[in-house]
Write a protein that holds these residues in place. Structure first.
Motif, PDB file in Angstrom:
ATOM      1  N   LEU A  14       0.831  -1.205   0.000  1.00  0.00           N
ATOM      2  CA  LEU A  14       0.000   0.000   0.000  1.00  0.00           C
ATOM      3  C   LEU A  14       0.868   1.258   0.000  1.00  0.00           C
ATOM      4  O   LEU A  14       0.576   2.230  -0.702  1.00  0.00           O
ATOM      5  N   ALA A  15       1.935   1.224   0.796  1.00  0.00           N
ATOM      6  CA  ALA A  15       2.842   2.374   0.837  1.00  0.00           C
ATOM      7  C   ALA A  15       3.480   2.612  -0.526  1.00  0.00           C
ATOM      8  O   ALA A  15       3.626   3.760  -0.967  1.00  0.00           O
ATOM      9  N   ALA A  16       3.831   1.527  -1.219  1.00  0.00           N
ATOM     10  CA  ALA A  16       4.449   1.650  -2.543  1.00  0.00           C
ATOM     11  C   ALA A  16       3.487   2.237  -3.566  1.00  0.00           C
ATOM     12  O   ALA A  16       3.917   2.836  -4.562  1.00  0.00           O
ATOM     13  N   LYS A  17       2.171   2.076  -3.326  1.00  0.00           N
ATOM     14  CA  LYS A  17       1.171   2.646  -4.222  1.00  0.00           C
ATOM     15  C   LYS A  17       0.888   4.113  -3.910  1.00  0.00           C
ATOM     16  O   LYS A  17       0.055   4.739  -4.570  1.00  0.00           O
ATOM     17  N   GLY A  18       1.547   4.649  -2.884  1.00  0.00           N
ATOM     18  CA  GLY A  18       1.402   6.064  -2.568  1.00  0.00           C
ATOM     19  C   GLY A  18       0.445   6.376  -1.439  1.00  0.00           C
ATOM     20  O   GLY A  18       0.242   7.550  -1.097  1.00  0.00           O
ATOM     21  N   PHE A  19      -0.151   5.353  -0.823  1.00  0.00           N
ATOM     22  CA  PHE A  19      -1.031   5.582   0.321  1.00  0.00           C
ATOM     23  C   PHE A  19      -0.211   5.922   1.563  1.00  0.00           C
ATOM     24  O   PHE A  19       0.921   5.447   1.724  1.00  0.00           O
ATOM     25  N   MET A  20      -0.774   6.712   2.440  1.00  0.00           N
ATOM     26  CA  MET A  20      -0.241   6.892   3.785  1.00  0.00           C
ATOM     27  C   MET A  20      -0.863   5.805   4.658  1.00  0.00           C
ATOM     28  O   MET A  20      -2.092   5.747   4.785  1.00  0.00           O
ATOM     29  N   VAL A  21      -0.045   4.950   5.235  1.00  0.00           N
ATOM     30  CA  VAL A  21      -0.541   3.739   5.894  1.00  0.00           C
ATOM     31  C   VAL A  21      -0.296   3.804   7.394  1.00  0.00           C
ATOM     32  O   VAL A  21       0.851   3.990   7.833  1.00  0.00           O
ATOM     33  N   ASP A  22      -1.356   3.617   8.165  1.00  0.00           N
ATOM     34  CA  ASP A  22      -1.241   3.385   9.600  1.00  0.00           C
ATOM     35  C   ASP A  22      -1.354   1.882   9.824  1.00  0.00           C
ATOM     36  O   ASP A  22      -2.424   1.294   9.608  1.00  0.00           O
ATOM     37  N   ALA A  23      -0.256   1.264  10.209  1.00  0.00           N
ATOM     38  CA  ALA A  23      -0.202  -0.176  10.436  1.00  0.00           C
ATOM     39  C   ALA A  23      -0.477  -0.432  11.918  1.00  0.00           C
ATOM     40  O   ALA A  23       0.380  -0.181  12.767  1.00  0.00           O
ATOM     41  N   VAL A  24      -1.672  -0.913  12.209  1.00  0.00           N
ATOM     42  CA  VAL A  24      -2.141  -1.059  13.588  1.00  0.00           C
ATOM     43  C   VAL A  24      -1.979  -2.507  14.030  1.00  0.00           C
ATOM     44  O   VAL A  24      -2.461  -3.430  13.369  1.00  0.00           O
ATOM     45  N   SER A  25      -1.298  -2.692  15.154  1.00  0.00           N
ATOM     46  CA  SER A  25      -1.049  -4.049  15.647  1.00  0.00           C
ATOM     47  C   SER A  25      -0.813  -4.009  17.143  1.00  0.00           C
ATOM     48  O   SER A  25      -0.368  -2.992  17.682  1.00  0.00           O
ATOM     49  N   ILE A  26      -1.103  -5.109  17.792  1.00  0.00           N
ATOM     50  CA  ILE A  26      -0.823  -5.226  19.220  1.00  0.00           C
ATOM     51  C   ILE A  26       0.646  -5.556  19.460  1.00  0.00           C
ATOM     52  O   ILE A  26       1.141  -5.479  20.587  1.00  0.00           O
ATOM     53  N   ASP A  27       1.368  -5.897  18.384  1.00  0.00           N
ATOM     54  CA  ASP A  27       2.774  -6.275  18.491  1.00  0.00           C
ATOM     55  C   ASP A  27       3.682  -5.048  18.487  1.00  0.00           C
ATOM     56  O   ASP A  27       3.341  -3.995  17.937  1.00  0.00           O
ATOM     57  N   ASP A  28       4.852  -5.208  19.082  1.00  0.00           N
ATOM     58  CA  ASP A  28       5.896  -4.197  18.953  1.00  0.00           C
ATOM     59  C   ASP A  28       6.572  -4.382  17.597  1.00  0.00           C
ATOM     60  O   ASP A  28       7.010  -5.477  17.256  1.00  0.00           O
ATOM     61  N   VAL A  29       6.658  -3.298  16.823  1.00  0.00           N
ATOM     62  CA  VAL A  29       7.250  -3.364  15.498  1.00  0.00           C
ATOM     63  C   VAL A  29       8.294  -2.257  15.364  1.00  0.00           C
ATOM     64  O   VAL A  29       8.011  -1.095  15.665  1.00  0.00           O
ATOM     65  N   ALA A  30       9.475  -2.620  14.921  1.00  0.00           N
ATOM     66  CA  ALA A  30      10.512  -1.618  14.672  1.00  0.00           C
ATOM     67  C   ALA A  30      10.147  -0.837  13.417  1.00  0.00           C
ATOM     68  O   ALA A  30       9.863  -1.437  12.378  1.00  0.00           O
ATOM     69  N   PRO A  31      10.099   0.485  13.480  1.00  0.00           N
ATOM     70  CA  PRO A  31       9.739   1.277  12.303  1.00  0.00           C
ATOM     71  C   PRO A  31      10.679   1.004  11.138  1.00  0.00           C
ATOM     72  O   PRO A  31      11.880   0.842  11.304  1.00  0.00           O
ATOM     73  N   GLY A  32      10.106   0.930   9.941  1.00  0.00           N
ATOM     74  CA  GLY A  32      10.913   0.745   8.750  1.00  0.00           C
ATOM     75  C   GLY A  32      11.388   2.073   8.190  1.00  0.00           C
ATOM     76  O   GLY A  32      11.321   3.106   8.856  1.00  0.00           O
ATOM     77  N   LYS A  33      11.839   2.044   6.946  1.00  0.00           N
ATOM     78  CA  LYS A  33      12.414   3.240   6.339  1.00  0.00           C
ATOM     79  C   LYS A  33      11.389   4.054   5.554  1.00  0.00           C
ATOM     80  O   LYS A  33      11.671   5.160   5.135  1.00  0.00           O
TER      81      LYS A  33
END
Length: 334
Positions: free
Chosen positions: A22-41
């Motif tokens: 979705l990000a590659a298609k140009g959307f601004m994405v809020d990735a919602v999860s109960i898990d801890d996720v290290a932010p990407g680039k």
């Protein structure tokens, strides 16, 4: 301005592939999860740690962000569907509801989106009065159609494999790759051996979903989001044997249920077996291919996809052992 999309359950089997697409298609994405996720680039992705079933926390998030679209990978049982789905359609521009191919009855092949659903044709009153997966997913579909809006799309994946999701009949990773790595055999139900099924790679399914999000042609529609490649469970078991050395032993269905069901009075495993894995499930994906411009010949082949995902599994994973399976194998000298 870029459209803003929320993905609930963003670290799951499909979500982990969908978010970057979705990000590659140009959307601004809020990735919602109960898990801890290290932010990407990616500047287009914001990871939010939140329990999407926390009614008030999710409501605040939606009120603050006014999402143009939402892909909802959460699993809601009936009592949660009735308040949740109306709110989603009111608050979100385009809501993607995760249903399942398990809603389908034992139908003529290949199965199109208009095929009979179990909830509409079964005479099993215990099943109808349960909150089994195939029932509450279909109830969610019904509720969406009753609300009088069309800013939703229903997606029905087949069995979808991904990192740490290595399915075989009703078994998951601990009893497939986990047993293979431990040098142990796996037990499978004989009644499913020659039944056909569809298994899809999560990366392909994510591409399909990404082509649906905020697509006006998809509003109010239902799609099988899956491959149309089909195999028997015996063939898939052979794939596992070749890829990771898993040796399968086929046993009577009732013996299998006693081994894998945690409680004989809890029928979810039986329902999965009798109302899904004992059906032939060859799914027709032509509708989503037409919408997205994708082609079946370009989708990941099952053998190649399983080999890829199993190869990605870390070597140090600690698997929960199935003692009942070990006991059955020893008792019957298998």
């Amino acid at each position: 301005m870029s459209k803003k999309i929320a993905v609930l359950g963003a670290t799951g089997a499909m979500g982990q592939y969908l978010v970057p697409k979705l990000a590659a298609k140009g959307f601004m994405v809020d990735a919602v999860s109960i898990d801890d996720v290290a932010p990407g680039k990616s500047d287009n992705i914001r990871y939010i740690k939140l329990d999407a079933k926390d009614w008030y926390a999710l409501g605040d998030l939606m009120d603050e962000n006014h999402y143009d679209g939402m892909v909802d990978f959460m699993c809601y049982q009936t009592d949660y569907l009735t308040p949740t789905l109306p709110r989603m359609l009111d608050k979100v521009g385009h809501y993607i509801y995760l249903s399942s191919c398990r809603v389908y009855a034992d139908s003529a092949q290949p199965i199109k989106e208009e095929a009979d659903r179990i909830i509409d044709v079964t005479d099993n009153q215990l099943l109808l009065n349960s909150d089994d997966y195939c029932i509450h997913k279909a109830r969610g579909e019904n509720i969406l159609h009753l609300l009088g809006k069309n800013n939703f799309t229903i997606i029905r994946p087949a069995i979808t494999y991904s990192l740490m999701r290595y399915q075989l009949v009703s078994l998951e990773a601990a009893n497939t790759l986990g047993r293979a790595r431990a040098g142990k055999k796996v037990l499978l139900p004989e009644g499913t051996r020659y039944k056909t099924t569809t298994m899809s790679w999560a990366g392909d399914v994510a591409d399909m979903i990404a082509g649906i999000v905020c697509n006006s042609d998809a509003m109010g529609e239902t799609y099988n989001v899956c491959s149309s490649e089909v195999h028997t469970w015996e063939e898939i078991a052979e794939y596992y044997r070749d890829i990771c050395g898993l040796e399968s032993v086929w046993i009577p269905n009732e013996d299998y249920l006693k081994v894998v069901a945690s409680d004989p009075y809890w029928p979810s495993t039986r329902y999965m077996l009798e109302y899904s894995r004992m059906f032939d499930h060859q799914l027709d994906n032509s509708k989503v291919l037409q919408l997205t411009g994708m082609k079946q010949e370009n989708l990941m082949k099952l053998y190649d996809g399983l080999k890829y995902e199993i190869g990605r599994c870390p070597a140090d994973v600690v698997w929960k052992n199935n003692d009942k399976m070990d006991e059955y194998i020893a008792k019957h000298n298998l």
